[in-house]
Design an enzyme around this catalytic site. Structure first.
Site, PDB file in Angstrom:
ATOM      1  N   CYS A 125     -15.988  -8.125  56.230  1.00 54.90           N
ATOM      2  CA  CYS A 125     -16.249  -9.573  56.126  1.00 54.90           C
ATOM      3  C   CYS A 125     -14.895 -10.269  55.935  1.00 54.90           C
ATOM      4  O   CYS A 125     -13.868  -9.606  55.719  1.00 54.90           O
ATOM      5  CB  CYS A 125     -17.148  -9.844  54.927  1.00 54.90           C
ATOM      6  N   HIS A 134     -15.537  -1.390  47.844  1.00 52.38           N
ATOM      7  CA  HIS A 134     -16.416  -0.240  47.652  1.00 52.38           C
ATOM      8  C   HIS A 134     -16.619   0.556  48.940  1.00 52.38           C
ATOM      9  O   HIS A 134     -17.651   0.454  49.598  1.00 52.38           O
ATOM     10  CB  HIS A 134     -17.762  -0.713  47.084  1.00 52.38           C
ATOM     11  N   HIS A 158     -22.555  -4.295  38.217  1.00 51.56           N
ATOM     12  CA  HIS A 158     -21.609  -4.562  39.301  1.00 51.56           C
ATOM     13  C   HIS A 158     -20.375  -5.297  38.742  1.00 51.56           C
ATOM     14  O   HIS A 158     -20.509  -6.197  37.911  1.00 51.56           O
ATOM     15  CB  HIS A 158     -22.286  -5.409  40.391  1.00 51.56           C
ATOM     16  N   GLU A 162     -18.583  -7.611  39.915  1.00 48.87           N
ATOM     17  CA  GLU A 162     -18.623  -9.075  40.092  1.00 48.87           C
ATOM     18  C   GLU A 162     -19.356  -9.728  38.911  1.00 48.87           C
ATOM     19  O   GLU A 162     -18.946 -10.789  38.420  1.00 48.87           O
ATOM     20  CB  GLU A 162     -19.338  -9.411  41.415  1.00 48.87           C
ATOM     21  N   SER A 211     -21.443   0.750  47.919  1.00 45.86           N
ATOM     22  CA  SER A 211     -21.358  -0.668  48.277  1.00 45.86           C
ATOM     23  C   SER A 211     -22.726  -1.339  48.133  1.00 45.86           C
ATOM     24  O   SER A 211     -23.689  -0.960  48.800  1.00 45.86           O
ATOM     25  CB  SER A 211     -20.853  -0.791  49.721  1.00 45.86           C
ATOM     26  N   ASN A 221     -23.769  -4.312  48.998  1.00 45.54           N
ATOM     27  CA  ASN A 221     -24.312  -5.054  50.156  1.00 45.54           C
ATOM     28  C   ASN A 221     -24.752  -4.088  51.256  1.00 45.54           C
ATOM     29  O   ASN A 221     -25.715  -4.358  51.974  1.00 45.54           O
ATOM     30  CB  ASN A 221     -23.331  -6.121  50.631  1.00 45.54           C
ATOM     31  N   SER A 233     -17.916  -4.157  53.478  1.00 41.86           N
ATOM     32  CA  SER A 233     -16.700  -3.439  53.078  1.00 41.86           C
ATOM     33  C   SER A 233     -16.438  -2.232  53.977  1.00 41.86           C
ATOM     34  O   SER A 233     -15.635  -1.371  53.644  1.00 41.86           O
ATOM     35  CB  SER A 233     -16.823  -2.979  51.622  1.00 41.86           C
TER      36      SER A 233
END
Ligand code: SF4
Length: 286
Positions: free
Chosen positions: A12, A41, A124, A126, A223, A225, A267
């Protein structure tokens, strides 16, 4: 065999930017480069960065100047930044602009004394970084948890950037189902902080799952996502596979799916995607 390759595939924009900044450091021949936690990740990418001399650390404890410290794309708590400055380390902040924007929103909402509810995964990085900014925020992983919360009269809802838009909508709708609680709420603010790249990939994976015999989601188990894309696909199409590298697919190619959809997590490096597609097309490596 027909391959349908997603438009949103490979890195991304946030990860691409982070890698470009890090590669510039390496090209400039900088020494003593550390990263606080995984920069991204994906294990294969981590290995490549390690080969280039970038050392991943869990804390700043043993790092002494002169050294560079990379703050990863999902951000770090402000205490880490303060410590890095105190130690005189050179900070290379590759936090994704979307994550920084979410951090700014949380900081402002905290200053304005809203009860902050974050839809996300407590483990996570974040979310750990966000809790460093707004320690009182409540993190929930699904909408049903909201029923158990004691709610204030002024509430703000945000989401981890990689959450599923479906989960977020379920949470938002849940408020309007809780009639007794909503009567006491004077102000409810909703911020859709899921990044657009994730929303697009989630949309595309649904289309691929509906229109193909199988879906290969390329990425890592670490990861968030990638796993989310895989889970969305699997709910629609049982022939969905999370692919870490080409070795994960040789058996499935033998099953001879006629139509295969291919997508990746945010990622997942472009070179890995290209290599897998090339090898599927040539059907080598079996
Ligand atoms: S997935 Fe979105 S928020 Fe995360 S790094 Fe990429 S662009 Fe940024």
């Amino acid at each position: 065999m027909r391959l349908s390759v997603a438009k949103n595939i490979g890195f991304c924009s946030g990860v691409r930017r982070a890698i470009e900044i890090i590669e510039r450091l390496v090209q400039e021949n900088k020494k003593n480069i550390f990263c606080l936690g995984s920069v991204i990740h994906n294990e294969l990418l981590q290995q490549r960065l390690k080969q280039k001399g970038i050392i991943t650390v869990d804390s700043l404890k043993d790092i002494k100047k002169p050294a560079y410290i990379i703050l990863p794309s999902h951000g770090v708590p402000p205490t880490n930044i303060k410590e890095a400055k105190r130690k005189g380390l050179k900070i290379v902040d590759v936090t994704c602009p979307n994550v920084s924007s979410l951090q700014r929103v949380c900081k402002k909402l905290r200053q304005e004394k809203y009860q902050l509810i974050i839809l996300g995964d407590n483990n996570h990085p974040e979310i750990r970084a966000l809790l460093g900014i707004a320690a009182e925020a409540v993190v929930i992983s699904n909408a049903s948890e909201i029923e158990l919360l004691k709610l204030d009269s002024r509430i703000a809802i945000v989401s981890q950037t990689t959450q599923s838009i479906e989960n977020f909508l379920v949470l938002v709708n849940k408020f309007f189902e809780m009639r007794e609680k909503i009567e006491k709420i004077k102000e409810l603010r909703i911020f859709n902080t899921i990044c657009l790249d994730n929303i697009s990939r989630q949309k595309e994976v649904r289309e691929l799952a509906n229109n193909n015999d199988a879906v290969f989601v390329i990425g890592s188990y670490s990861s968030a996502n990638t796993k989310r894309l895989f889970n969305i696909s699997r709910m629609i199409n049982p022939n969905s596979f999370l692919i870490r590298d080409y070795h994960d697919i040789s058996d499935k190619i033998k099953l001879k799916f006629k139509k295969i959809g291919i997508i990746s997590g945010a990622s997942t490096p472009d070179w890995l995607v290209d290599e897998i597609i090339r090898k599927i097309k040539s059907k080598k490596g079996e």
